[in-house]
Every structure is written in structure tokens, then in C-alpha cells.
Scaffold this active site. Structure first.
Site, PDB file in Angstrom:
ATOM      1  N   HIS A   1      -8.957 -30.088  -1.214  1.00  0.00           N
ATOM      2  CA  HIS A   1      -9.667 -29.687  -0.057  1.00  0.00           C
ATOM      3  C   HIS A   1     -11.517 -29.593  -0.581  1.00  0.00           C
ATOM      4  O   HIS A   1     -12.072 -29.743   0.365  1.00  0.00           O
ATOM      5  CB  HIS A   1      -9.130 -27.943  -0.247  1.00  0.00           C
ATOM      6  CG  HIS A   1     -10.185 -27.112   0.781  1.00  0.00           C
ATOM      7  ND1 HIS A   1     -11.612 -26.073   0.540  1.00  0.00           N
ATOM      8  CD2 HIS A   1      -9.886 -26.861   2.526  1.00  0.00           C
ATOM      9  CE1 HIS A   1     -11.847 -25.724   1.624  1.00  0.00           C
ATOM     10  NE2 HIS A   1     -10.745 -26.160   2.563  1.00  0.00           N
TER      11      HIS A   1
ATOM     12  N   TYR B   1     -42.627 -39.798  22.307  1.00  0.00           N
ATOM     13  CA  TYR B   1     -42.808 -39.667  20.745  1.00  0.00           C
ATOM     14  C   TYR B   1     -42.124 -38.557  20.632  1.00  0.00           C
ATOM     15  O   TYR B   1     -42.127 -38.266  21.290  1.00  0.00           O
ATOM     16  CB  TYR B   1     -44.014 -40.095  19.814  1.00  0.00           C
ATOM     17  CG  TYR B   1     -45.118 -39.296  20.236  1.00  0.00           C
ATOM     18  CD1 TYR B   1     -44.994 -38.210  19.371  1.00  0.00           C
ATOM     19  CD2 TYR B   1     -46.483 -39.125  20.792  1.00  0.00           C
ATOM     20  CE1 TYR B   1     -46.079 -37.098  19.225  1.00  0.00           C
ATOM     21  CE2 TYR B   1     -47.273 -38.389  20.704  1.00  0.00           C
ATOM     22  CZ  TYR B   1     -47.083 -36.820  19.965  1.00  0.00           C
ATOM     23  OH  TYR B   1     -48.506 -35.893  20.237  1.00  0.00           O
TER      24      TYR B   1
ATOM     25  N   MET C   1      -6.377 -25.643   9.472  1.00  0.00           N
ATOM     26  CA  MET C   1      -5.684 -25.364  10.236  1.00  0.00           C
ATOM     27  C   MET C   1      -4.055 -24.848   9.713  1.00  0.00           C
ATOM     28  O   MET C   1      -4.199 -25.930   8.578  1.00  0.00           O
ATOM     29  CB  MET C   1      -5.143 -25.430  11.737  1.00  0.00           C
ATOM     30  CG  MET C   1      -6.972 -25.225  12.456  1.00  0.00           C
ATOM     31  SD  MET C   1      -6.096 -26.118  14.506  1.00  0.00           S
ATOM     32  CE  MET C   1      -6.574 -27.636  14.031  1.00  0.00           C
TER      33      MET C   1
ATOM     34  N   ARG D   1       2.649 -29.934  12.383  1.00  0.00           N
ATOM     35  CA  ARG D   1       1.349 -29.682  11.961  1.00  0.00           C
ATOM     36  C   ARG D   1       0.429 -29.369  12.739  1.00  0.00           C
ATOM     37  O   ARG D   1       0.770 -30.096  14.253  1.00  0.00           O
ATOM     38  CB  ARG D   1       1.398 -30.961  11.032  1.00  0.00           C
ATOM     39  CG  ARG D   1       1.636 -31.612   9.446  1.00  0.00           C
ATOM     40  CD  ARG D   1       1.219 -32.436   9.068  1.00  0.00           C
ATOM     41  NE  ARG D   1       1.248 -32.604   7.791  1.00  0.00           N
ATOM     42  CZ  ARG D   1       2.919 -33.509   7.377  1.00  0.00           C
ATOM     43  NH1 ARG D   1       3.384 -33.474   7.994  1.00  0.00           N
ATOM     44  NH2 ARG D   1       3.090 -33.297   5.926  1.00  0.00           N
TER      45      ARG D   1
ATOM     46  N   GLY E   1      -7.619 -28.996   6.578  1.00  0.00           N
ATOM     47  CA  GLY E   1      -7.285 -27.766   5.708  1.00  0.00           C
ATOM     48  C   GLY E   1      -7.829 -26.657   6.362  1.00  0.00           C
ATOM     49  O   GLY E   1      -6.648 -25.076   6.130  1.00  0.00           O
TER      50      GLY E   1
ATOM     51  N   CYS F   1     -43.874 -31.458  19.441  1.00  0.00           N
ATOM     52  CA  CYS F   1     -43.870 -31.158  18.050  1.00  0.00           C
ATOM     53  C   CYS F   1     -43.570 -29.732  17.385  1.00  0.00           C
ATOM     54  O   CYS F   1     -43.646 -29.921  15.593  1.00  0.00           O
ATOM     55  CB  CYS F   1     -45.711 -31.626  17.854  1.00  0.00           C
ATOM     56  SG  CYS F   1     -46.481 -30.067  18.810  1.00  0.00           S
TER      57      CYS F   1
ATOM     58  N   SER G   1     -49.389 -33.003  23.837  1.00  0.00           N
ATOM     59  CA  SER G   1     -47.860 -32.332  22.892  1.00  0.00           C
ATOM     60  C   SER G   1     -47.682 -31.032  22.997  1.00  0.00           C
ATOM     61  O   SER G   1     -47.768 -30.274  23.585  1.00  0.00           O
ATOM     62  CB  SER G   1     -48.230 -32.487  21.806  1.00  0.00           C
ATOM     63  OG  SER G   1     -47.337 -32.482  20.713  1.00  0.00           O
TER      64      SER G   1
ATOM     65  N   LYS H   1      -4.329 -36.623  14.761  1.00  0.00           N
ATOM     66  CA  LYS H   1      -3.163 -36.969  13.809  1.00  0.00           C
ATOM     67  C   LYS H   1      -2.286 -37.974  15.086  1.00  0.00           C
ATOM     68  O   LYS H   1      -1.327 -38.425  15.223  1.00  0.00           O
ATOM     69  CB  LYS H   1      -2.738 -35.787  13.435  1.00  0.00           C
ATOM     70  CG  LYS H   1      -1.644 -35.983  12.192  1.00  0.00           C
ATOM     71  CD  LYS H   1      -0.645 -34.774  12.261  1.00  0.00           C
ATOM     72  CE  LYS H   1      -1.701 -34.425  10.401  1.00  0.00           C
ATOM     73  NZ  LYS H   1      -2.008 -34.676   9.651  1.00  0.00           N
TER      74      LYS H   1
ATOM     75  N   ASP I   1     -43.530 -22.787  20.445  1.00  0.00           N
ATOM     76  CA  ASP I   1     -44.016 -21.260  21.566  1.00  0.00           C
ATOM     77  C   ASP I   1     -43.233 -21.756  22.676  1.00  0.00           C
ATOM     78  O   ASP I   1     -42.782 -20.319  23.676  1.00  0.00           O
ATOM     79  CB  ASP I   1     -45.057 -21.562  21.289  1.00  0.00           C
ATOM     80  CG  ASP I   1     -45.949 -21.048  20.156  1.00  0.00           C
ATOM     81  OD1 ASP I   1     -45.352 -19.537  19.194  1.00  0.00           O
ATOM     82  OD2 ASP I   1     -46.879 -21.096  19.592  1.00  0.00           O
TER      83      ASP I   1
ATOM     84  N   ARG J   1      -6.679 -42.037  10.774  1.00  0.00           N
ATOM     85  CA  ARG J   1      -7.861 -41.210  11.284  1.00  0.00           C
ATOM     86  C   ARG J   1      -8.483 -41.947  10.716  1.00  0.00           C
ATOM     87  O   ARG J   1      -9.210 -42.509   9.306  1.00  0.00           O
ATOM     88  CB  ARG J   1      -8.089 -39.364  11.041  1.00  0.00           C
ATOM     89  CG  ARG J   1      -8.108 -39.138  10.152  1.00  0.00           C
ATOM     90  CD  ARG J   1      -7.971 -38.218   9.796  1.00  0.00           C
ATOM     91  NE  ARG J   1      -7.554 -37.280   8.196  1.00  0.00           N
ATOM     92  CZ  ARG J   1      -7.898 -35.554   7.631  1.00  0.00           C
ATOM     93  NH1 ARG J   1      -7.334 -34.976   8.377  1.00  0.00           N
ATOM     94  NH2 ARG J   1      -7.517 -35.636   7.060  1.00  0.00           N
TER      95      ARG J   1
END
Length: 922
Positions: free
Chosen positions: A498, A894, A137, A126, A135, A874, A807, A56, A812, A382
Site C-alpha cells: 500500500h 500564452y 475500498m 471486490r 486499497g 499570468c 495579461s 477491474k 485578482d 489494468r
């Protein structure tokens, strides 16, 4: 809300007690600049200083520098917030003088004096963090009013009603934010007075009414606090500044930061600005606008305003606002005049400014403005929050308009936001029993049971239920309930309320301003279309049309095309990582292809065994007393597995398919409990006792570290042989059917040593040779392994002598690195992340320092032995943008993830290649 005392400034800097979670060190107090002024066509700050000034403050400074009409003010930096928490909630000693100097500068520009009894300067206070937190703060308006200055305001404005309306608003807001006396305590007094006088709307109250209520308000403060409402404007100011800094650590802000991965260390700035009044009569107004539609991305001014109101009235959703443009008013079918019609000069100025700001920032802007007696003032700009659909369209159109490059367009869209495009929508053929219509505040559709409180929503979600949160209006305290709900429905509020803003950010469907609904919190019912529905009844909300439907409604899956296809094509040109999908079924594989997967990175064969038509053969295999009996049972499974693989290979049409051999412990396939054992035994024609004894033999104290993975293939090689035969026979058959070359990748799970891998690989190779002879075909295949144990990562160089690909099974690997069971970790991982021991759940985002280091070691040592070793991951991390960025960094070939996260991975991989810095989650 806990009662808070007004915080006075302190010059003490000796108190070194740190906050519970230490923020970064604030700059040295001596000589530091803590306050940045703006106004009068110039500013000490600029847009690039958002980390210091907050979003802001940086926006206000930039607009002032551009010569736009911005009320003068100043920003207290985020460094002060850091200092405040480092020094036991006190301020740097230079701050008071810097604030007073900046306040005097605002007075010079406006021709008013703060605290003056005849010509008072009034200000707003503000918050303003570097990331937008709508909304979450606190804000205080009309600060500086007291029993004396209100009379001066009445005299100067010539409007007593306006002056006393402003004063009562200030008392309500200041008491709530600073003194800890909740808003509803004053609303009770207002509602009682309106009832006594026969009023319906707040605008019907006159000056005498507000004077009467102000006395009641002050009396309530005295009762609640034991001391009068503060009359000293300077004490009011420091109380409000302290409350804003304090609100950085309120529960709703903490929850919002957690949901949006905003670091606590950023802190907030405080913006103090001269008041301009939208509540000065019919030529005054306040509003919120977007330079493009935040739901669809359409290029036209979009927003709402309220005549004779202040900003909080719009965003709080207390009054349903009016449309800004005539076209929007006609589209909405509203009979209330638009801003274009009512305030044509201010509207024309707003259009000019919105074009200026969008071209300057090269992005869609979210604007807040006030019109004071016909004069337009800009209060905020913004980058606007937007849906994924809008983000795609805006990014693509900005690139086509040559405002940004295609690479910038790819970087503009949050990969995780694409999830919004993958949610179901209502089937056009479905019957719609519409019971109410509101505003289409956030697109998508959802069905769930009605709940009326956020606590109920969170609890029912935890119990596995899908719910729709129904509220008269939402407030920041509802953040946890909104997160838990499938969709949100409110009876009040507009498209920028809001509920609407937060729902869009979360990707949740939302219908707001459904004014025909009547909600009764006490009896937990809502009345709509002549029907009364109670908590637990099912409804469907369509956030794209604004409709509320009774019951459950058929949904369809979204089609990805248009702007998505354009942007993702640009992304695919930029990325280096391949993207595969984890797919166990033909439906998974079709979804993977639909979302652009370049192969299957993990097919878990055990999932195929749980099918009702196969589980008996699997159980026969497990119950077999000798190899001959076991092979007989396995023979029944062979044609089933082969058919599975043929279909997968056909769907993937020559794309790589990695198939993992049987991994889970065998006891998972057996029944548990006497009743289930008896039922299965009867179906199998065996004794329940025999089945129970075998289940008992296979039971383990810690099955995830027990008899599973390659250990099954070593103990029972016939199982691995059957699976290998099914894979190779399917490859031959699919190649014949499709004419495409099929190159299966056979993956051996849970390897800890080269010896284990070589033993299993020998059986696989022997089976390949046998199939080649039987079918008269030449097979092209690879045998590799999952690296999911730390030992395997450390011995990767040795294992790569015979393994043709790796892979990383990071699910795990995380379990075995941390010594944490993923299934049991929920009881304490939340505590660990809350206390900062871990930045995030390591099963959601890869732990780059620990697990990630093992991945690096595995890649480096494996490729040292086999330079062209193919390496991927994976685990679930394959769909997490921070983890994808890490995989790009360590040069994996990949990533593989669930089919519906493939678009996320494609975009994240492109952003990693384009050098976007992604915050590590763990």
C-alpha cells in the site's frame, strides 16, 4: 470503524431520499441490465465498458474474451451504486434474480454450487471503480464458508489446515468489512495463541490451531455484535455487496477521490468471482506484477509473489514477498527462491500472458494473479500506476516500438505528474550516514522530522513543518498523513505494498520493507543501526536507493533530459499556446530558461524593492513630504532597478519580458510594531513618531482594493517614470551586450478605465522618448495592461484602443469577481468544495463559468478593437492543466506560470491542442 449491519436486499423502490451529494440519475429499473457475467472463454462486457463495469470488471471481461485463464464471475454495475445511494441504500428489484442467475452460471462453469454442503462454491467480493483506487475500498475473500462448508472444503481439498486457514481469514475480513469489528481485535487473539504455543509465523499453525482460533473469533463476534457470525452464504453475499457499495463513501475513499480529482458521481462496481486459492501449499502462490518497472519504466517483468498465501497478504505488506524473476532476485540480493525457479511452468505462462496483454492494451499493465496447485489464474489487469519518470520512458518507448503514435505518447503522461521530476535528489557528494536500508519503493529524496502517526503528520504540516511519516506498515487510513508527509518509511511491505503504490501515485519518496528498523509507537521512537531516534529527530529517505539516512542531507536539483526532452519536444510541436514564466529575480529567470520558458510573462518589480540594500531608499520615498524629496529618494533606486532589468534581459536573450509597474500598497514596505519602527527609524536617522504617523496615514481597511496598482502611478507619476527609465535604459544596455534585440513589455496594473491607462502610458512614452534622445538608440517596446478587475474585462474594447497587449491577472480577477479575499478564503473554501458548492478552489483552477466568462469577454472585445492584440494570463492558473486547456480554448497567445511549472504547462498545452478533454476544476 463504526459498526455496520449486514445490508439485506430490498425490493422497495419507493424511498426517494437522495444522498447528501446527489449522484447522476440511475437508469430506469424496469428491464435494466444490472449484472454482466464473464468466464468460460466469453464475457458479456468488454474493456470499453469501464464506466459501467469499473476498471477491474472491464479488465476481467476483456481477459475472459481473450481466452486467458480467469476464474468465472460477474460484475454488478456502477449504475447499481448510483441507484443504491438514490434509493436510501436499497437495490433495484431485478437485481436479486440477476445475481442468482449469474451465480448459477459460475457454478455450472466450476462444477460447484454456492451454499452446497458437500461441494460448495466459494467467491471473492471486490470493489472496482473506473479509476484505480488501490486499497481505498473493501474486499472480502473466501465468502461462502461456514461451519458446514469448511468441512466440505477440507474433505475435497484433502487439507484441513488449508480449509480452516481460509475460514479464519474469511471471519476476520468479513467482520472487519461488513460487521465493523476491526482487524486488530482478531490479531490480538492470534498473537496471544502464537505466544502460548511458541509460534513465530502464521504458517507454523496447524489445522487444530486454526479450529481453536475460529471458535475464539466467533465468540468475539458474538461479544461485539450481540449476535452470532452469519452462517447463511446468501446473507453473507448481500452483506459483502452492501459493504462494498458502502465503502465508496468511507472517509479514506473520499480523501483519495479529493486528492486525485475522481468525481463522487462515478460510483463503484462490485465484482463477484469464484475463489482460486494461493494458500493450498507449496505449489500455490499469489502475486502482483507489472509488465514494465513502475518506478523506472524499464521493459521487463517486475513484481512480487508469496508462496502459500492469499492476495491481501501481498498488497497489505504483512509479509515481505519474494521476487518473480531470477534476475530481480539476484539484483535484490535475496536468498529466497524466485517464482521463475520455484514455479517455472506458472512463470512461463505469466510471461506469455503479460506480453499478450501489453500488446492488446498498448500500455504497461498491472496484473494480479494466483497460482493454485501449479495452475496460473489471472485476477486483474489494468493500466499500471507509475512514477513520472517511468511514465515518460514508457510513453516514449511505446511510441518507438510503434505500439502508439507520438501524439498518443504526449497524451499518455499526466502533466501534473511531471512535478515528481522537479523534486530534489541527494547530492552525490553529500556524506551519507546510512542507518537502515529497505526497498526503493518510490523515487526521489526528502528530509523531515520523524512522526509516527498520520494525524501528527497532518497537524505538523499545517503548522509549517516538514515531516517523514514512519510506520510499521501503512493502511488506507493513513492517506491524509501520507499526503502531508515529505516522504514515507515503513518497516514491512514490498514494492507493491500500500505504501509503495500510494507514494508513487503521489510523487512522494518512499522506502518500504526496512526490516532492520524497530518502531515503538507507544514511546514514539525508532531504533536503527544501534541508534534510537525519537519523534522530531530529522532523517532523510532516498526512495531511489532504499536508504534511510540520519539527519539532513544536501540535495541537488534534477536535470531534465533524455525521455523528458524527447516527449516535451513532441509536445512543443503539437501545442499552439506560448509558455512563459513568472520571474522576479535572475535565479527565477535562469530556472525559467532551463525549463523551456519562451519569455517572462510577469516580472513583479516590487519584489526587488524588499532587498535589504534597497528597502531604506523605498521607505525614504514613502516618507517624503514633497515631490522633490520623493524624486531624490527614487534616484537612489534607479541604478538598482536598471541593473536588475539588464540582468533579466541578458538571461532571456531577446525573449519577451513583461515587467509590471509597482503594484502593492505602499504600507507593505513600512515597519509595523513599536520595536520594529524604532529600529528602522534609527537606521534612517528619523523620528520613530514620524515613521509611525506615516504608516498610520497609509493604513487601509481593505488594502487589496485600496491605494495600489495604477493608482500609485497616477498619484506619484515619478515612481512610474523611474521604473520606465530603468526598463528602457536596461533594454539599450542589454542589447549592446548580447547583440539581441530587446523588446520590453511594460504592464500597468489594476486598470479599471481607459483614462487611467492613458494617463500612465503617457508618462511611460515620454520616458521612452527621453531615453531614446539621451542614448541615441531606437526603442522597440509595448505598453499594455493587466486585466484583473471585472470592469476592465467589460471595457476591454475601449481599453484596447491604446493598450497593445492584455495579461489577465486571474488571481485578482478571481478575488474581485467572487468578492473573496484569497488570503482569508481558506476558512470557508474547504467547506464550499466539500459540499459541492464549488467543484474546486477557484484560486487553484480557473472558474470557467464566471471568471472564465470575463476572460472570454475581454479577449473578444479587445480583439474586436485591435485584431492582433496579444493576450495571455499570468496568475497561478497558468500552471494548472485544466486552466491551460481553457486558455487554449479561448485562443490566448500564452500562459505564464512559476518556472517549475513550465514543463507542466508545456505538456498541458500540447494535450489541449490534441483534443484531450480536461475536467474543469471550477
Amino acid at each position: 470503524m463504526a459498526k455496520r449491519k449486514s445490508k439485506r436486499i430490498s425490493s422497495k423502490t419507493a424511498a426517494k431520499k437522495p444522498a447528501k451529494k446527489a449522484l447522476p440519475k440511475s437508469p430506469s429499473s424496469r428491464g435494466a441490465k444490472w449484472v454482466y457475467a464473464f468466464g468460460g472463454g466469453k464475457a458479456e462486457g468488454k474493456a470499453s465498458m469501464r464506466n459501467l463495469l469499473g476498471g477491474k470488471g472491464a479488465g476481467l471481461a476483456e481477459m475472459a474474451s481473450l481466452g486467458l485463464p480467469v476464474p468465472p464471475g460477474f460484475t454488478i454495475t456502477t449504475d447499481v451504486c448510483t441507484y443504491y445511494y438514490e434509493h436510501n441504500k436499497t437495490y433495484p428489484k431485478e437485481l436479486k434474480a440477476q445475481v442468482e442467475k449469474a451465480l448459477a452460471n459460475v457454478g455450472r462453469i466450476t462444477g460447484k454450487t454456492f451454499g452446497d454442503k458437500s461441494n460448495p462454491l466459494l467467491v471473492s467480493v471486490r470493489s472496482g471503480a473506473r479509476a484505480s483506487m488501490p486499497g481505498m475500498m473493501d474486499t472480502v475473500l473466501n465468502l461462502g464458508l461456514n461451519d458446514e462448508t469448511v468441512e466440505a472444503l477440507a474433505k475435497k481439498s484433502g487439507d484441513r489446515r488449508f480449509a480452516y486457514d481460509s475460514y479464519r481469514r474469511f471471519i476476520t475480513m468479513y467482520s472487519d468489512v461488513v460487521l465493523g469489528i476491526e482487524h486488530h481485535r482478531f490479531e490480538e487473539l492470534l498473537d496471544r495463541h502464537k505466544e502460548q504455543e511458541g509460534y513465530t509465523l502464521d504458517t507454523e499453525l496447524n489445522a487444530d490451531d486454526w479450529e481453536t482460533l475460529i471458535e475464539q473469533y466467533k465468540k468475539r463476534v458474538q461479544e461485539e455484535r450481540g449476535e452470532p457470525f452469519p452462517q447463511d452464504p446468501h446473507a453473507q453475499l448481500w452483506g459483502a455487496i452492501g459493504a462494498v457499495f458502502g465503502s465508496w463513501m468511507n472517509q479514506r475513499a473520499i480523501t483519495y477521490r479529493k486528492l486525485h480529482n475522481i468525481p463522487e458521481s462515478w460510483g463503484t462496481a462490485v465484482n463477484v468471482q469464484a475463489m482460486v486459492f494461493g494458500n493450498m501449499g507449496e505449489t500455490s502462490a499469489t502475486g502482483v506484477a507489472f509488465t514494465r518497472n513502475p518506478s523506472t519504466g524499464e521493459k521487463k517483468l517486475y513484481g512480487e509473489f508469496l508462496v502459500n498465501a492469499q492476495g491481501e497478504d501481498v498488497v497489505a505488506g504483512i509479509r515481505t514477498p519474494q521476487e518473480i524473476s531470477e534476475a530481480a532476485r539476484e539484483e535484490a540480493g535475496s536468498n529466497k527462491p524466485s517464482m521463475e525457479k520455484l514455479l517455472p511452468k506458472a512463470y512461463a505462462e505469466l510471461k506469455r500472458i503479460y506480453n499478450t496483454l501489453e500488446r492488446h492494451y498498448r500500455d504497461m499493465q498491472d496484473l494480479e494473479f494466483t497460482v493454485e496447485q501449479g495452475k496460473l489464474w489471472m485476477l486483474q489487469t489494468r493500466s499500471g500506476k507509475r512514477t513520472a519518470k517511468a511514465a515518460l520512458r514508457i510513453a516514449v518507448e511505446l511510441a518507438n516500438e510503434k505500439l502508439i503514435s507520438k501524439e498518443e505518447a504526449v497524451l499518455r503522461v499526466d502533466p501534473l505528474a511531471l512535478d515528481q521530476l522537479l523534486h530534489p535528489t541527494i547530492d552525490p557528494k553529500a556524506h551519507r550516514r546510512v542507518i537502515a536500508t529497505g526497498l526503493p519503493a518510490s523515487p526521489g529524496a526528502a528530509t523531515g522530522a520523524i512522526v509516527f502517526s498520520s494525524d501528527d503528520a497532518a497537524q505538523l504540516k499545517a503548522d509549517g513543518h516538514k515531516v517523514i511519516l514512519v510506520r510499521v506498515e501503512t493502511s488506507p487510513e493513513d492517506i491524509h498523513g501520507m499526503h502531508a508527509a515529505e516522504g514515507i518509511l515503513t518497516t514491512r511491505g514490498g514494492m507493491t505494498s500500500h505504501a509503495a503504490v500510494v507514494a508513487r501515485g503521489m510523487g512522494k519518496p518512499c522506502v518500504s520493507g526496512a526490516g532492520s528498523l524497530r518502531v515503538d509507537y507507544a514511546n514514539r521512537t525508532m531504533t536503527a543501526g544501534g541508534h534510537t531516534l525519537k519523534q522530531g529527530d530529522f532523517i532523510t529517505v532516498d526512495g531511489s536507493t532504499g536508504q534511510v539516512l540520519a539527519g539532513k542531507v544536501d540535495m541537488i536539483q534534477p536535470q531534465l533530459s533524455g525521455d523528458f526532452a524527447t516527449l516535451i519536444a513532441w509536445a512543443d510541436k503539437a501545442r499552439k499556446l506560448g509558455i512563459r514564466a513568472n520571474a522576479d529575480t535572475p535565479n527565477d529567470a535562469r530556472a525559467a530558461v532551463r525549463f523551456g520558458a519562451e519569455g517572462i510573462g510577469l516580472c513583479r518589480t516590487e519584489h526587488m524593492f524588499f532587498d535589504e540594500g534597497r528597502i531604506q531608499a523605498v521607505r525614504e520615498m514613502i516618507l517624503a513630504d514633497d515631490e522633490k524629496s520623493r524624486r531624490a529618494a527614487i534616484a537612489k533606486l534607479l541604478p538598482m532597478q536598471r541593473d536588475d532589468f539588464v540582468e533579466l534581459f541578458e538571461i532571456m536573450r531577446g525573449k519577451p519580458v513583461t515587467i509590471r509597474l509597482l503594484d502593492p500598497p505602499l504600507h507593505e514596505f513600512l515597519p509595523h510594531g513599536d520595536e520594529e519602527i524604532a529600529e528602522v527609524a534609527e537606521a534612517m536617522g528619523t523620528e520613530p513618531r514620524r515613521l509611525a504617523e506615516r504608516a498610520k496615514e497609509l493604513a487601509e481597511f481593505n488594502p487589496m482594493l485600496g491605494f495600489r496598482g495604477c493608482r500609485i502611478a497616477i498619484a506619484y507619476p515619478e515612481i512610474a517614470e523611474m521604473q520606465a527609465r530603468a526598463i528602457f535604459e536596461a533594454a539599450v544596455e542589454a542589447a549592446k551586450r548580447t547583440g539581441e534585440s530587446v523588446v520590453p513589455e511594460v504592464m500597468v496594473p489594476l486598470i479599471a478605465s481607459k483614462a487611467e491607462f492613458d494617463l500612465v502610458k503617457a508618462h511611460i512614452d515620454a520616458m521612452a522618448e527621453a531615453v531614446e534622445k539621451e542614448k541615441g538608440a531606437k526603442l522597440n517596446y509595448q505598453v499594455g495592461t493587466m486585466i484583473e478587475l471585472p470592469r476592465a474585462a467589460l471595457l476591454a474594447g475601449e481599453i484596447a484602443e491604446t493598450a497593445e497587449f492584455f495579461s489577465f491577472g486571474t488571481n485578482d480577477l478571481t478575488q474581485t469577481t467572487y468578492g473573496i479575499s484569497r488570503d482569508d478564503a481558506a476558512s470557508f473554501l474547504g467547506i464550499y468544495t466539500a459540499r459541492g458548492i464549488l467543484p474546486a478552489d477557484p484560486f487553484v483552477s480557473i472558474d470557467q463559468h464566471g471568471v472564465g466568462e470575463l476572460v472570454k469577454i475581454g479577449v473578444e472585445r479587445g480583439r474586436k478593437t485591435r485584431s492582433k492584440l496579444k493576450v495571455g494570463i499570468c496568475g497561478e492558473h497558468g500552471g494548472d492543466p485544466a486552466s491551460v486547456a481553457f486558455c487554449h480554448q479561448v485562443k490566448l497567445d500564452y500562459v505564464s506560470c512559476s518556472p517549475f511549472r513550465v514543463p507542466i504547462a508545456r505538456l498541458a498545452a500540447a494535450q489541449a491542442a490534441l483534443g484531450k478533454e480536461t475536467t474543469s476544476q471550477a
